[in-house]
Write an enzyme that holds these catalytic residues in place. Structure first.
Site, PDB file in Angstrom:
ATOM      1  N   HIS A 137       0.868  -1.184   0.000  1.00 40.60           N
ATOM      2  CA  HIS A 137       0.000   0.000   0.000  1.00 40.60           C
ATOM      3  C   HIS A 137       0.907   1.236   0.000  1.00 40.60           C
ATOM      4  O   HIS A 137       2.028   1.190   0.522  1.00 40.60           O
ATOM      5  CB  HIS A 137      -0.834  -0.048   1.287  1.00 40.60           C
ATOM      6  N   ASP A 214       3.222  -4.483   7.938  1.00 43.43           N
ATOM      7  CA  ASP A 214       1.977  -3.740   7.774  1.00 43.43           C
ATOM      8  C   ASP A 214       0.843  -4.757   7.902  1.00 43.43           C
ATOM      9  O   ASP A 214       0.573  -5.521   6.982  1.00 43.43           O
ATOM     10  CB  ASP A 214       1.979  -3.059   6.394  1.00 43.43           C
ATOM     11  N   GLN A 217      -4.389  -5.352   6.782  1.00 41.28           N
ATOM     12  CA  GLN A 217      -5.374  -6.262   6.171  1.00 41.28           C
ATOM     13  C   GLN A 217      -5.307  -7.664   6.769  1.00 41.28           C
ATOM     14  O   GLN A 217      -6.029  -8.553   6.303  1.00 41.28           O
ATOM     15  CB  GLN A 217      -5.164  -6.334   4.648  1.00 41.28           C
ATOM     16  N   LYS A 240     -10.298  -0.928  10.334  1.00 45.92           N
ATOM     17  CA  LYS A 240     -10.379  -2.059   9.393  1.00 45.92           C
ATOM     18  C   LYS A 240     -10.689  -3.357  10.120  1.00 45.92           C
ATOM     19  O   LYS A 240     -10.768  -4.418   9.514  1.00 45.92           O
ATOM     20  CB  LYS A 240      -9.066  -2.193   8.623  1.00 45.92           C
ATOM     21  N   CYS A 378      -4.833   2.471  -3.616  1.00 48.25           N
ATOM     22  CA  CYS A 378      -3.598   2.987  -3.001  1.00 48.25           C
ATOM     23  C   CYS A 378      -2.453   1.997  -3.174  1.00 48.25           C
ATOM     24  O   CYS A 378      -1.621   1.825  -2.268  1.00 48.25           O
ATOM     25  CB  CYS A 378      -3.790   3.316  -1.528  1.00 48.25           C
TER      26      CYS A 378
END
Ligand code: PLP
Length: 420
Positions: A137, A214, A217, A240, A378
């Site tokens: 991202h 990261d 997700q 999220k 993104c």
């Protein structure tokens, strides 16, 4: 549907996975848009919120509001306790060793920027290298690019195969004595790939290189254990994972956090201030300048309690089955191409339709009450890698159903008819 109980500790066996009962926890799922029942398939952008979280936010402003950490009055002490309890809950959620390793930030983006500005600025020098992957991202690209620009360092990128999996042989070659950090997604927001993190981290550690993950997700779809992964930093956003916007977590090993300079200066991050000198506060407060996002943090605590009450083995399996079902159904549509076909995937189904622009697909689906995301998500380098201007992305949460997937398929057939 699975034949397992949903709630942890619920009486033995064999109620089927009761997605309808779970959906009732999310009030927005009962609403309509454009005269049709809402079918929300944009969960990778942000998830919907359970009633318990909404209630906690409202309760905070109606009955608990005060500034925290410095007050001696009742409400300030109450707020401080509620706020700090969430740190413990977040620590337990990702199974960190210590609450001091949990830094509250605005979200994943700020977490990564914090590491780039502090660890990065103090450890990266001219000629050094940062390794990221080709599926990141923008928030796990741009902060490193900015750092490299400032320091005259180099950004190295792990390439992907056509399925959207990282090429680990190439990765091995990118790890050199000048590599200062590896920063990589746990799950790709554009492709859905679940990366083999343990291997990625072990390979970097074998050369003494720390790893930032990261996790934006990943945390909504699987139980994350930062100790088991042995990552050095792990970043994620509450919104999220069924929590409020404006709050997120940076987990960092205390051995790294201790040595890093502060991120921003201001109140709360200090022990003492004179015009000559400031002594910085201990972890985690050293990284939390100013009045924090008290209300959303406390509401996030309600989300974490809610998530901890669920049986994640069942939920993960349910989501996996749903994604498999959706992939099978969509693949049968003529002209539809799935972008991202890795063996390990979670939550995300990106696709294109021959000769029809993704934005047109999104607009027609919207008329059917179906919310999907269209665009580059993104992740413009991913679009370049697969030579597409954009994709349609249906992204799933544990409250989505096969019936909603069927409606998506009917919607796509409508799109095809309109453009026939
Ligand atoms: N990383 C990934 C993989 C994401 O999907 C996102 C958001 O879509 C982000 C980082 C940025 O998250 P936020 O905007 O909550 O900071």
């Amino acid at each position: 549907m699975l034949a397992q109980p949903l709630m942890k500790g619920s009486p033995v066996q064999v109620s089927p996975f009761d997605v309808e009962r779970l959906r009732r926890d999310f009030p927005i799922l009962r609403t309509s848009v454009r005269g049709k029942p809402l079918i929300y398939l944009d969960n990778a952008a942000t998830t919907q919120k359970p009633q318990v979280m909404i209630d906690a936010l409202r309760r905070y402003y109606e009955a608990q509001n005060a500034n925290i950490h410095r007050g001696v009055h009742y409400l300030s002490e109450l707020g401080t306790k509620l706020y700090e309890d969430v740190r413990q809950k977040a620590k337990d959620f990702v199974r960190a060793d210590d609450w001091r390793e949990v830094i509250f930030v605005k979200g994943t983006t700020e977490a990564i920027n914090l590491v780039a500005s502090t660890y990065g600025r103090s450890r990266v020098n001219e000629g050094d290298e940062i390794v990221i992957s080709g599926m990141e991202h923008h928030s796990n690209i741009v902060p490193w690019q900015m750092l490299c620009g400032e320091k005259n360092a180099k950004l190295r990128v792990i390439p992907l195969n056509d399925a959207g999996e990282l090429l680990l042989d190439e990765y091995e070659r990118l790890l050199t004595p000048t590599t200062r950090l590896v920063a990589v997604a746990h799950v790709s927001n554009a492709l859905g790939t679940v990366n083999p993190l343990r291997q990625i981290i072990a390979m970097a550690h074998a050369k003494g290189i720390p790893v930032l993950v990261d996790g934006a997700q990943a945390v909504p779809h699987m139980k994350v254990d930062v100790r088991e992964l042995d990552c050095d930093f792990y970043a994620f956003s509450a919104h999220k994972m069924y929590g409020p916007t404006g709050i997120g977590i940076l987990y960092g090993k205390s051995s790294f956090l201790q040595d890093m300079p502060p991120y921003q200066g201001g109140g709360d991050m200090i022990k003492s201030v004179t015009f000559e000198k400031t002594l910085f506060n201990d972890l985690p407060y050293k990284f939390e300048a100013g009045t924090p996002n008290i209300a959303d943090t406390i509401a996030f605590g309600a989300t974490l309690d809610y998530l901890q009450s669920l049986d994640w083995t069942t939920l993960t399996q349910y989501e996996h089955d749903l994604l498999t079902y959706a992939t099978e159904q969509l693949t049968e549509i003529r002209g539809l191409k799935v972008i991202g076909t890795a063996r390990e995937k979670a939550g995300v189904l990106s696709f294109t339709l021959e000769n029809i622009h993704p934005h047109d697909i999104g607009t027609i689906l919207d008329q059917e009450g179906i919310a999907v995301r269209t665009g580059h998500h993104c992740a413009q380098p991913v679009m370049i890698r697969y030579d597409v201007p954009a994709t349609v992305r249906a992204s799933f949460a544990f409250y989505n159903t096969r019936e909603e997937v069927d409606a998506l398929v009917r919607g796509i057939h409508k799109v095809v008819e309109v453009f026939a």
